[in-house]
Scaffold this motif. Structure first.
Motif, PDB file in Angstrom:
ATOM      1  N   MET A   1      47.230   0.781   3.489  1.00  0.00           N
ATOM      2  CA  MET A   1      47.784   1.854   4.308  1.00  0.00           C
ATOM      3  C   MET A   1      47.161   1.766   5.701  1.00  0.00           C
ATOM      4  O   MET A   1      45.948   1.698   5.843  1.00  0.00           O
ATOM      5  CB  MET A   1      47.499   3.206   3.647  1.00  0.00           C
ATOM      6  N   ARG A   2      47.997   1.770   6.695  1.00  0.00           N
ATOM      7  CA  ARG A   2      47.530   1.699   8.082  1.00  0.00           C
ATOM      8  C   ARG A   2      46.931   3.029   8.522  1.00  0.00           C
ATOM      9  O   ARG A   2      47.236   4.086   7.965  1.00  0.00           O
ATOM     10  CB  ARG A   2      48.701   1.345   9.005  1.00  0.00           C
ATOM     11  N   PHE A   3      46.081   2.959   9.549  1.00  0.00           N
ATOM     12  CA  PHE A   3      45.458   4.167  10.098  1.00  0.00           C
ATOM     13  C   PHE A   3      46.527   5.167  10.530  1.00  0.00           C
ATOM     14  O   PHE A   3      46.413   6.369  10.263  1.00  0.00           O
ATOM     15  CB  PHE A   3      44.547   3.796  11.279  1.00  0.00           C
ATOM     16  N   SER A   4      47.591   4.688  11.159  1.00  0.00           N
ATOM     17  CA  SER A   4      48.657   5.595  11.603  1.00  0.00           C
ATOM     18  C   SER A   4      49.337   6.283  10.419  1.00  0.00           C
ATOM     19  O   SER A   4      49.738   7.445  10.525  1.00  0.00           O
ATOM     20  CB  SER A   4      49.691   4.851  12.458  1.00  0.00           C
ATOM     21  N   ASP A   5      49.435   5.593   9.277  1.00  0.00           N
ATOM     22  CA  ASP A   5      50.005   6.207   8.076  1.00  0.00           C
ATOM     23  C   ASP A   5      49.097   7.325   7.551  1.00  0.00           C
ATOM     24  O   ASP A   5      49.578   8.374   7.127  1.00  0.00           O
ATOM     25  CB  ASP A   5      50.208   5.172   6.971  1.00  0.00           C
ATOM     26  N   VAL A   6      47.803   7.077   7.586  1.00  0.00           N
ATOM     27  CA  VAL A   6      46.841   8.095   7.148  1.00  0.00           C
ATOM     28  C   VAL A   6      46.963   9.336   8.033  1.00  0.00           C
ATOM     29  O   VAL A   6      46.953  10.471   7.541  1.00  0.00           O
ATOM     30  CB  VAL A   6      45.398   7.535   7.164  1.00  0.00           C
ATOM     31  N   ILE A   7      47.128   9.118   9.324  1.00  0.00           N
ATOM     32  CA  ILE A   7      47.250  10.246  10.264  1.00  0.00           C
ATOM     33  C   ILE A   7      48.570  10.978  10.041  1.00  0.00           C
ATOM     34  O   ILE A   7      48.610  12.215  10.078  1.00  0.00           O
ATOM     35  CB  ILE A   7      47.098   9.767  11.728  1.00  0.00           C
ATOM     36  N   LEU A   8      49.654  10.251   9.794  1.00  0.00           N
ATOM     37  CA  LEU A   8      50.928  10.917   9.480  1.00  0.00           C
ATOM     38  C   LEU A   8      50.796  11.761   8.212  1.00  0.00           C
ATOM     39  O   LEU A   8      51.297  12.888   8.158  1.00  0.00           O
ATOM     40  CB  LEU A   8      52.051   9.897   9.303  1.00  0.00           C
ATOM     41  N   LEU A   9      50.119  11.229   7.202  1.00  0.00           N
ATOM     42  CA  LEU A   9      49.915  11.984   5.964  1.00  0.00           C
ATOM     43  C   LEU A   9      49.059  13.224   6.239  1.00  0.00           C
ATOM     44  O   LEU A   9      49.380  14.318   5.764  1.00  0.00           O
ATOM     45  CB  LEU A   9      49.254  11.101   4.901  1.00  0.00           C
ATOM     46  N   ALA A  10      48.000  13.064   7.028  1.00  0.00           N
ATOM     47  CA  ALA A  10      47.150  14.210   7.375  1.00  0.00           C
ATOM     48  C   ALA A  10      47.953  15.263   8.132  1.00  0.00           C
ATOM     49  O   ALA A  10      47.814  16.467   7.869  1.00  0.00           O
ATOM     50  CB  ALA A  10      45.945  13.750   8.200  1.00  0.00           C
ATOM     51  N   ASN A  11      48.792  14.832   9.060  1.00  0.00           N
ATOM     52  CA  ASN A  11      49.653  15.769   9.788  1.00  0.00           C
ATOM     53  C   ASN A  11      50.553  16.532   8.825  1.00  0.00           C
ATOM     54  O   ASN A  11      50.675  17.760   8.900  1.00  0.00           O
ATOM     55  CB  ASN A  11      50.553  15.030  10.791  1.00  0.00           C
ATOM     56  N   ALA A  12      51.200  15.791   7.935  1.00  0.00           N
ATOM     57  CA  ALA A  12      52.140  16.413   7.000  1.00  0.00           C
ATOM     58  C   ALA A  12      51.433  17.434   6.112  1.00  0.00           C
ATOM     59  O   ALA A  12      51.936  18.555   5.926  1.00  0.00           O
ATOM     60  CB  ALA A  12      52.812  15.337   6.148  1.00  0.00           C
ATOM     61  N   LEU A  13      50.277  17.076   5.604  1.00  0.00           N
ATOM     62  CA  LEU A  13      49.533  17.988   4.740  1.00  0.00           C
ATOM     63  C   LEU A  13      49.042  19.207   5.506  1.00  0.00           C
ATOM     64  O   LEU A  13      49.117  20.341   5.015  1.00  0.00           O
ATOM     65  CB  LEU A  13      48.363  17.256   4.082  1.00  0.00           C
ATOM     66  N   TRP A  14      48.544  18.974   6.728  1.00  0.00           N
ATOM     67  CA  TRP A  14      47.999  20.087   7.516  1.00  0.00           C
ATOM     68  C   TRP A  14      49.089  21.064   7.953  1.00  0.00           C
ATOM     69  O   TRP A  14      48.943  22.274   7.808  1.00  0.00           O
ATOM     70  CB  TRP A  14      47.236  19.563   8.723  1.00  0.00           C
ATOM     71  N   PHE A  15      50.186  20.551   8.479  1.00  0.00           N
ATOM     72  CA  PHE A  15      51.268  21.440   8.905  1.00  0.00           C
ATOM     73  C   PHE A  15      51.936  22.108   7.698  1.00  0.00           C
ATOM     74  O   PHE A  15      52.372  23.257   7.789  1.00  0.00           O
ATOM     75  CB  PHE A  15      52.285  20.703   9.771  1.00  0.00           C
ATOM     76  N   GLY A  16      51.998  21.396   6.569  1.00  0.00           N
ATOM     77  CA  GLY A  16      52.507  22.010   5.351  1.00  0.00           C
ATOM     78  C   GLY A  16      51.602  23.134   4.869  1.00  0.00           C
ATOM     79  O   GLY A  16      52.069  24.198   4.451  1.00  0.00           O
ATOM     80  N   ALA A  17      50.291  22.911   4.952  1.00  0.00           N
ATOM     81  CA  ALA A  17      49.336  23.959   4.580  1.00  0.00           C
ATOM     82  C   ALA A  17      49.454  25.161   5.514  1.00  0.00           C
ATOM     83  O   ALA A  17      49.339  26.315   5.068  1.00  0.00           O
ATOM     84  CB  ALA A  17      47.915  23.406   4.601  1.00  0.00           C
ATOM     85  N   ALA A  18      49.696  24.904   6.793  1.00  0.00           N
ATOM     86  CA  ALA A  18      49.874  26.011   7.744  1.00  0.00           C
ATOM     87  C   ALA A  18      51.118  26.819   7.397  1.00  0.00           C
ATOM     88  O   ALA A  18      51.106  28.050   7.491  1.00  0.00           O
ATOM     89  CB  ALA A  18      49.965  25.475   9.176  1.00  0.00           C
ATOM     90  N   PHE A  19      52.175  26.131   6.973  1.00  0.00           N
ATOM     91  CA  PHE A  19      53.368  26.850   6.537  1.00  0.00           C
ATOM     92  C   PHE A  19      53.036  27.779   5.364  1.00  0.00           C
ATOM     93  O   PHE A  19      53.399  28.954   5.368  1.00  0.00           O
ATOM     94  CB  PHE A  19      54.481  25.871   6.138  1.00  0.00           C
TER      95      PHE A  19
END
Length: 145
Positions: free
Chosen positions: A1-19
């Motif tokens: 998994m590329r670093f950018s993929d890890v960051i996309l996953l972190a974004n998705a989880l964080w914004f989903g948690a904010a929802f």
């Protein structure tokens, strides 16, 4: 998994948690934002209902991150598209981090006003938004170089 993929996953989880935090668990959010002695204030239910709007803003950002990560649409293969989207995600995190800075400078909770930035859930939000802003910006800088 590329670093950018890890960051996309972190974004998705964080914004989903904010929802979830702001739209689904809005009563819990009220407890974070409003001191116990003020929760009987007639404006408290309005505040509780209004934080759902924050979740509604975060949900599509999280869904976009998941979409880019899981489906890898053809347009996202373009270098400029990746650069623009990682800058967008960095700006999203920065805006949420930046609006806590004036509260922090004021000293956090002042009487019944504001929220405690340097403790509890708000500290976690403050730090994670700062870290994700930086990591998204790093991906954008690498893409730009």
């Amino acid at each position: 998994m590329r670093f950018s993929d890890v960051i996309l996953l972190a974004n998705a989880l964080w914004f989903g948690a904010a929802f979830i935090q702001f739209s689904i668990a809005q009563d819990n959010t009220l407890k974070i934002l409003v001191p116990r002695e003020e929760r009987g204030n007639p404006i408290a239910p309005t505040l509780s209902a209004s934080v759902a709007f924050l979740g509604a803003i975060n949900l599509p950002i999280g869904l976009l991150s998941f979409y880019l990560l899981l489906l890898r649409p053809p347009f996202f293969q373009a270098h400029d598209a990746q650069l623009a989207l990682f800058l967008f995600f960095a700006a999203c995190h920065f805006s949420q981090f930046a609006y806590n800075l004036p509260v922090l400078v004021r000293g956090g909770r002042v009487g019944v006003a504001y929220w405690p930035v340097l403790k509890g859930p708000m500290l976690r939000i403050f730090v994670i938004d700062a870290l994700l802003c930086v990591t998204n910006a790093v991906v954008a800088i690498v893409l730009a170089s």
